[in-house]
Design a protein around this motif. Structure first.
Motif, mmCIF file in Angstrom:
data_model
loop_
_atom_site.group_PDB
_atom_site.id
_atom_site.type_symbol
_atom_site.label_atom_id
_atom_site.label_comp_id
_atom_site.label_asym_id
_atom_site.label_seq_id
_atom_site.Cartn_x
_atom_site.Cartn_y
_atom_site.Cartn_z
ATOM 1 N N UNK A 245 1.064 -2.178 -5.326
ATOM 2 C CA UNK A 245 -0.212 -1.677 -5.842
ATOM 3 C C UNK A 245 -0.356 -1.889 -7.340
ATOM 4 N N UNK A 246 0.732 -1.706 -8.090
ATOM 5 C CA UNK A 246 0.640 -1.889 -9.534
ATOM 6 C C UNK A 246 0.410 -3.339 -9.912
ATOM 7 N N UNK A 247 0.769 -4.273 -9.014
ATOM 8 C CA UNK A 247 0.621 -5.709 -9.303
ATOM 9 C C UNK A 247 -0.663 -6.256 -8.702
ATOM 10 N N UNK A 248 -0.889 -5.959 -7.404
ATOM 11 C CA UNK A 248 -2.050 -6.522 -6.700
ATOM 12 C C UNK A 248 -3.346 -5.763 -6.966
ATOM 13 N N UNK A 249 -3.228 -4.505 -7.461
ATOM 14 C CA UNK A 249 -4.404 -3.682 -7.758
ATOM 15 C C UNK A 249 -5.274 -3.466 -6.527
ATOM 16 N N UNK A 250 -4.639 -3.297 -5.359
ATOM 17 C CA UNK A 250 -5.381 -3.074 -4.129
ATOM 18 C C UNK A 250 -4.507 -2.247 -3.194
ATOM 19 N N UNK A 251 -5.133 -1.374 -2.389
ATOM 20 C CA UNK A 251 -4.402 -0.548 -1.434
ATOM 21 C C UNK A 251 -3.994 -1.390 -0.239
ATOM 22 N N UNK A 252 -2.765 -1.195 0.224
ATOM 23 C CA UNK A 252 -2.260 -1.978 1.354
ATOM 24 C C UNK A 252 -2.796 -1.501 2.687
ATOM 25 N N UNK A 253 -3.399 -0.317 2.742
ATOM 26 C CA UNK A 253 -3.888 0.227 4.002
ATOM 27 C C UNK A 253 -5.371 -0.076 4.194
ATOM 28 N N UNK A 254 -6.180 0.244 3.195
ATOM 29 C CA UNK A 254 -7.626 0.092 3.337
ATOM 30 C C UNK A 254 -8.191 -1.037 2.488
ATOM 31 N N UNK A 255 -7.328 -1.732 1.739
ATOM 32 C CA UNK A 255 -7.743 -2.867 0.896
ATOM 33 C C UNK A 255 -8.785 -2.476 -0.147
ATOM 34 N N UNK A 256 -8.748 -1.219 -0.564
ATOM 35 C CA UNK A 256 -9.672 -0.763 -1.594
ATOM 36 C C UNK A 256 -9.058 -1.008 -2.958
ATOM 37 N N UNK A 257 -9.894 -1.474 -3.886
ATOM 38 C CA UNK A 257 -9.384 -1.792 -5.219
ATOM 39 C C UNK A 257 -8.926 -0.522 -5.929
ATOM 40 N N UNK A 258 -7.884 -0.629 -6.703
ATOM 41 C CA UNK A 258 -7.352 0.502 -7.457
ATOM 42 C C UNK A 258 -6.853 0.002 -8.805
#
Length: 304
Positions: A245-258
């Motif tokens: 998450x800290x690298x891809x900036x996206x949630x692995x479950x819902x693919x929501x940007x973070x």
């Protein structure tokens, strides 16, 4: 014949070091067990398994009903304190106005006595003085002050006439605080969290639920550091959160940007009935009194 040693010497008039240790003298240490540590999936207020869990920005987890009731109770308490503070300010203002009116009335009374009813000091040397040795307006002024003091004086030695010290209430803070972290907390800053339940094994009751990391499928326990995403609420272990998450900036479950600020480290334990940390050691100090053999027991500070 037994050897002369402190452990065998029991006819002394004082306790030896070994005898004190056997009686529990000194600091006793005990490592806290599992029952003394709050689980990560327990509410910080009711200490029960989470129901509709919500978290603050500092990572403290609560049941939705518990935290809303707590914040509502704080708001009611703030309103009560504000009403008491406003009432006190109004009373102080009225007392100040009353003091000004009394002062003006005294000045007018003294002026009237000086110009109409006072006897000049030089007019008659044989004029009898009052009990305080004053003439004219001064005597009238002093007498009025004495009468007022006698009228308002309270006999402090009588229970019915004991003077009361005014209780002043300070202006309360209008912001609600987190019951766990003591920082400012608003309802809109809370966000729901979602724990991924392990459905591979059937559990006999709802209390036996186990949760896993949705990324690496590792069972979540108190030994793992957990991270929740404030943007969507999904909970991961810290290793996966830092790696993905800290690298891809996206949630692995819902693919929501973070973003990086959306990563919230969840706190474990830390209530008044439970603790956690690197040093899970409770200490208790016992002091032997003179003659009793047991003495006083003074609990020492718990190291958490």
């Amino acid at each position: 014949m037994p050897q002369r040693h402190s452990k065998n010497n029991n006819d002394l008039a004082f306790f030896t070091y070994d005898e004190k240790r056997k009686l529990g003298y000194g600091t006793q240490r005990e490592r806290l067990g599992k029952d003394s540590i709050k689980p990560f999936d327990a509410c910080c207020l009711c200490l029960k398994p989470l129901i509709d869990p919500m978290s603050c920005q500092k990572g403290h987890v609560f049941c939705k009903e518990c935290i809303l009731e707590c914040l509502l109770a704080q708001k009611k308490d703030i309103q009560r304190k504000l009403a008491a503070h406003e009432s006190q300010k109004k009373q102080e203002k009225e007392e100040e106005e009353e003091k000004l009116m009394l002062q003006k009335a005294r000045e007018l009374d003294a002026f009237d006595q000086q110009n109409h009813g006072a006897v000049p000091q030089y007019s008659d040397r044989n004029q009898s003085r009052d009990k305080n040795g004053f003439h004219g307006a001064n005597s009238v002024k002093v007498t009025s002050y004495e009468e007022e003091a006698l009228r308002t004086m309270k006999a402090f030695w009588l229970p019915s006439a004991t003077p009361e010290a005014p209780v002043k209430t300070e202006a309360p803070s209008t912001s609600t605080i987190c019951p766990e972290g003591k920082e400012k907390l608003k309802m809109k800053s809370l966000f729901p969290i979602y724990l991924t339940e392990d459905n591979s094994e059937k559990k006999s009751s709802a209390l036996d639920k186990t949760y896993i990391c949705p990324s690496c499928k590792v069972t979540l326990t108190n030994t793992l550091s957990l991270v929740a995403l404030s943007s969507c609420g999904h909970v991961f272990c810290k290793k996966c959160a830092d790696k993905f998450m800290a690298v891809d900036k996206v949630c692995l479950v819902c693919s929501k940007a973070c973003k990086e600020r959306n990563l919230v480290n969840l706190e474990k334990g830390g209530t008044g009935f439970a603790g956690h940390g690197d040093n899970l050691l409770a200490t208790d100090f016992k002091h032997l009194g003179s003659g009793s053999g047991l003495g006083l027991v003074r609990p020492a500070a718990m190291k958490i």
